[in-house]
Design a protein around this motif. Structure first.
Motif, PDB file in Angstrom:
ATOM      1  N   ASP A  60       0.839  -1.210   0.000  1.00 42.44           N
ATOM      2  CA  ASP A  60       0.000   0.000   0.000  1.00 42.44           C
ATOM      3  C   ASP A  60       0.869   1.254   0.000  1.00 42.44           C
ATOM      4  OD1 ASP A  60      -2.296  -1.515  -0.007  1.00 42.44           O
ATOM      5  OD2 ASP A  60      -2.660  -1.337   2.146  1.00 42.44           O
ATOM      6  N   TYR A  61       1.926   1.231   0.804  1.00 41.64           N
ATOM      7  CA  TYR A  61       2.804   2.397   0.860  1.00 41.64           C
ATOM      8  C   TYR A  61       3.469   2.648  -0.490  1.00 41.64           C
ATOM      9  CZ  TYR A  61       6.934   5.218   1.597  1.00 41.64           C
ATOM     10  OH  TYR A  61       7.891   6.179   1.460  1.00 41.64           O
ATOM     11  N   VAL A  62       3.997   1.606  -1.092  1.00 41.29           N
ATOM     12  CA  VAL A  62       4.677   1.740  -2.387  1.00 41.29           C
ATOM     13  C   VAL A  62       3.728   2.321  -3.430  1.00 41.29           C
ATOM     14  CG1 VAL A  62       5.580   0.367  -4.310  1.00 41.29           C
ATOM     15  CG2 VAL A  62       6.429  -0.026  -1.983  1.00 41.29           C
ATOM     16  N   ARG A  63       2.512   1.833  -3.448  1.00 41.01           N
ATOM     17  CA  ARG A  63       1.546   2.295  -4.448  1.00 41.01           C
ATOM     18  C   ARG A  63       1.111   3.728  -4.178  1.00 41.01           C
ATOM     19  NH1 ARG A  63      -1.421  -3.578  -4.074  1.00 41.01           N
ATOM     20  NH2 ARG A  63      -0.177  -4.626  -5.682  1.00 41.01           N
ATOM     21  N   GLU A  64       0.834   4.042  -2.927  1.00 38.76           N
ATOM     22  CA  GLU A  64       0.390   5.398  -2.595  1.00 38.76           C
ATOM     23  C   GLU A  64       1.492   6.424  -2.830  1.00 38.76           C
ATOM     24  OE1 GLU A  64      -0.954   5.050   1.419  1.00 38.76           O
ATOM     25  OE2 GLU A  64      -2.655   3.756   0.871  1.00 38.76           O
ATOM     26  N   TRP A  71      14.227  -3.654  -6.350  1.00 39.38           N
ATOM     27  CA  TRP A  71      14.847  -4.774  -5.654  1.00 39.38           C
ATOM     28  C   TRP A  71      13.994  -5.179  -4.450  1.00 39.38           C
ATOM     29  CZ3 TRP A  71      18.940  -7.259  -7.635  1.00 39.38           C
ATOM     30  CH2 TRP A  71      19.778  -6.562  -8.523  1.00 39.38           C
ATOM     31  N   ILE A  72      13.985  -6.481  -4.173  1.00 41.63           N
ATOM     32  CA  ILE A  72      13.438  -7.011  -2.923  1.00 41.63           C
ATOM     33  C   ILE A  72      14.585  -7.771  -2.260  1.00 41.63           C
ATOM     34  CG2 ILE A  72      11.699  -8.483  -1.853  1.00 41.63           C
ATOM     35  CD1 ILE A  72      10.033  -8.027  -4.459  1.00 41.63           C
ATOM     36  N   LEU A  73      15.088  -7.233  -1.165  1.00 40.29           N
ATOM     37  CA  LEU A  73      16.357  -7.668  -0.590  1.00 40.29           C
ATOM     38  C   LEU A  73      16.167  -8.301   0.787  1.00 40.29           C
ATOM     39  CD1 LEU A  73      18.339  -4.377  -1.350  1.00 40.29           C
ATOM     40  CD2 LEU A  73      18.231  -6.438  -2.783  1.00 40.29           C
ATOM     41  N   ASP A  74      16.799  -9.433   0.994  1.00 37.32           N
ATOM     42  CA  ASP A  74      16.925 -10.003   2.335  1.00 37.32           C
ATOM     43  C   ASP A  74      18.384  -9.925   2.756  1.00 37.32           C
ATOM     44  OD1 ASP A  74      14.516 -10.982   3.671  1.00 37.32           O
ATOM     45  OD2 ASP A  74      14.245 -12.252   1.905  1.00 37.32           O
ATOM     46  N   THR A  75      18.605  -9.637   4.034  1.00 38.81           N
ATOM     47  CA  THR A  75      19.963  -9.544   4.550  1.00 38.81           C
ATOM     48  C   THR A  75      20.527 -10.902   4.958  1.00 38.81           C
ATOM     49  OG1 THR A  75      19.026  -9.034   6.718  1.00 38.81           O
ATOM     50  CG2 THR A  75      19.746  -7.168   5.365  1.00 38.81           C
ATOM     51  N   HIS A  76      19.654 -11.870   5.249  1.00 32.81           N
ATOM     52  CA  HIS A  76      20.073 -13.214   5.639  1.00 32.81           C
ATOM     53  C   HIS A  76      18.823 -14.066   5.802  1.00 32.81           C
ATOM     54  CE1 HIS A  76      18.949 -11.350   9.451  1.00 32.81           C
ATOM     55  NE2 HIS A  76      18.985 -12.530  10.043  1.00 32.81           N
ATOM     56  N   HIS A  89       7.532 -10.227  -4.785  1.00 30.69           N
ATOM     57  CA  HIS A  89       7.995 -10.438  -6.157  1.00 30.69           C
ATOM     58  C   HIS A  89       6.818 -10.715  -7.084  1.00 30.69           C
ATOM     59  CE1 HIS A  89      10.357 -11.960  -9.534  1.00 30.69           C
ATOM     60  NE2 HIS A  89       9.594 -13.046  -9.517  1.00 30.69           N
ATOM     61  N   GLU A  90       5.892 -11.534  -6.612  1.00 29.15           N
ATOM     62  CA  GLU A  90       4.701 -11.850  -7.418  1.00 29.15           C
ATOM     63  C   GLU A  90       3.875 -10.598  -7.691  1.00 29.15           C
ATOM     64  OE1 GLU A  90       0.494 -14.302  -6.869  1.00 29.15           O
ATOM     65  OE2 GLU A  90       2.190 -14.754  -5.562  1.00 29.15           O
ATOM     66  N   LYS A  91       3.767  -9.718  -6.698  1.00 28.97           N
ATOM     67  CA  LYS A  91       2.936  -8.524  -6.836  1.00 28.97           C
ATOM     68  C   LYS A  91       3.638  -7.414  -7.617  1.00 28.97           C
ATOM     69  CE  LYS A  91      -0.540 -10.061  -4.378  1.00 28.97           C
ATOM     70  NZ  LYS A  91      -1.869 -10.314  -5.012  1.00 28.97           N
TER      71      LYS A  91
END
Length: 297
Positions: A60-64, A71-76, A89-91
């Motif tokens: 919601d935040y990204v769209r608004e 990028w969609i990042l994980d640190t570990h 990723h799907e969305k």
């Protein structure tokens, strides 16, 4: 959602009260490009049921805000929550990424869970495996990868603009550092990783992976390298490596395992995907009995 502008970046921080986790959307104000870091996929362990409450807040935040997620990042591979990277990723269609040392974590936990030989441990579950020193961009912001082992074998720090996303390596100065007693963890390696982070410019923003709001504090996520050097209760004031290792090891010996760890690692070594479905479409978790020492509490 908390909003912080620092080092040329705009950072939106979302706190998950259940796990104490901070999730971030870091964006370039000039282009609207963004990266999501360490998103949480909610899990109710009593019902063994997942939900997307946290991830949907991020969406919601990204769209608004009109952001374009690059990028969609994980640190570990996290021990206290499931990664929502595949759902996002799907969305959004953005690639997922993690550090290449995740392969070692996959191999370690493949053995602990006694997963079948066919389970891949080459990191193919992510779109990109970063190596030490790799660079990437978020619009006009340069991102850089620092390996930060110690909490886990695979922990990395993302430095984006003037901001360092340090995952579970450093906590807020009043909370110190994260544990180093998980399989593959190492207190000496953690100390050395922290020294690399503290060697960054003193005005670098430090965004932590967790805060639990101790002593009725409001959970916090942001400090600077200068504040960490001066005030961190575990490594501030030029504490020596030997002193830190003794302190960290004694502290870790008193800590119970995270509530969701034995669920979370089998999901997160799959990149945030549940275990394979049975022939009838049902999914089951695999829990190693009596592998870990019982908690004192």
């Amino acid at each position: 959602m908390r909003h912080i502008s620092h080092g040329g970046a705009r950072v939106a921080a979302l706190h998950d009260e259940k796990t104490g986790s901070w999730q971030y959307v870091v964006s370039d104000p000039d282009t609207g490009a963004a990266a999501i870091i360490d998103p949480v996929w909610d899990f109710d362990e009593k019902a063994a049921a997942t939900s997307t409450r946290n991830a949907d807040v991020l969406l919601d935040y990204v769209r608004e805000a009109g952001l374009k997620v690059e990028w969609i990042l994980d640190t570990h591979p996290h021990a206290d929550h499931f990664s929502a990277a595949p759902y996002l990723h799907e969305k959004l269609g953005a690639p997922t990424a993690i550090g290449e040392k995740v392969q070692g974590v996959q191999a370690l936990w493949k053995d602990i869970y006694r997963l079948p030989e066919s389970f891949p441990t080459d990191g193919r579950q992510w779109d990109r495996l970063f190596t030490e020193g790799d660079t990437f961009s978020v619009g006009g912001l340069e991102g850089r990868v620092m390996f930060s082992p110690g909490h886990t074998l695979a922990s990395i720090t993302y430095v984006i603009g003037g901001c360092a996303f340090v995952h579970d390596t450093l906590m807020m100065p009043y909370a110190g550092t994260s544990r180093a007693d998980f399989p593959g963890g190492d207190a000496q390696a953690l100390y050395r990783s922290i020294q690399d982070i503290l060697a960054l410019s003193e005005d670098t923003g430090v965004f932590v992976g967790h805060d639990y709001g101790p002593d009725d504090r409001e959970p916090a996520c942001f400090s600077t390298v200068a504040e960490q050097r001066r005030d961190n209760i575990h490594v501030g004031g030029e504490r020596s490596e030997a002193e830190f290792v003794a302190l960290r090891s004694a502290r870790d010996a008193t800590l119970p395992l995270p509530n969701l760890m034995l669920y979370a690692l089998q999901v997160n070594i799959r990149g945030g995907i549940l275990p394979c479905e049975e022939a009838d479409g049902r999914v089951f978790f695999r829990i190693p009995a009596n592998y870990f020492q019982a908690s004192a509490d």
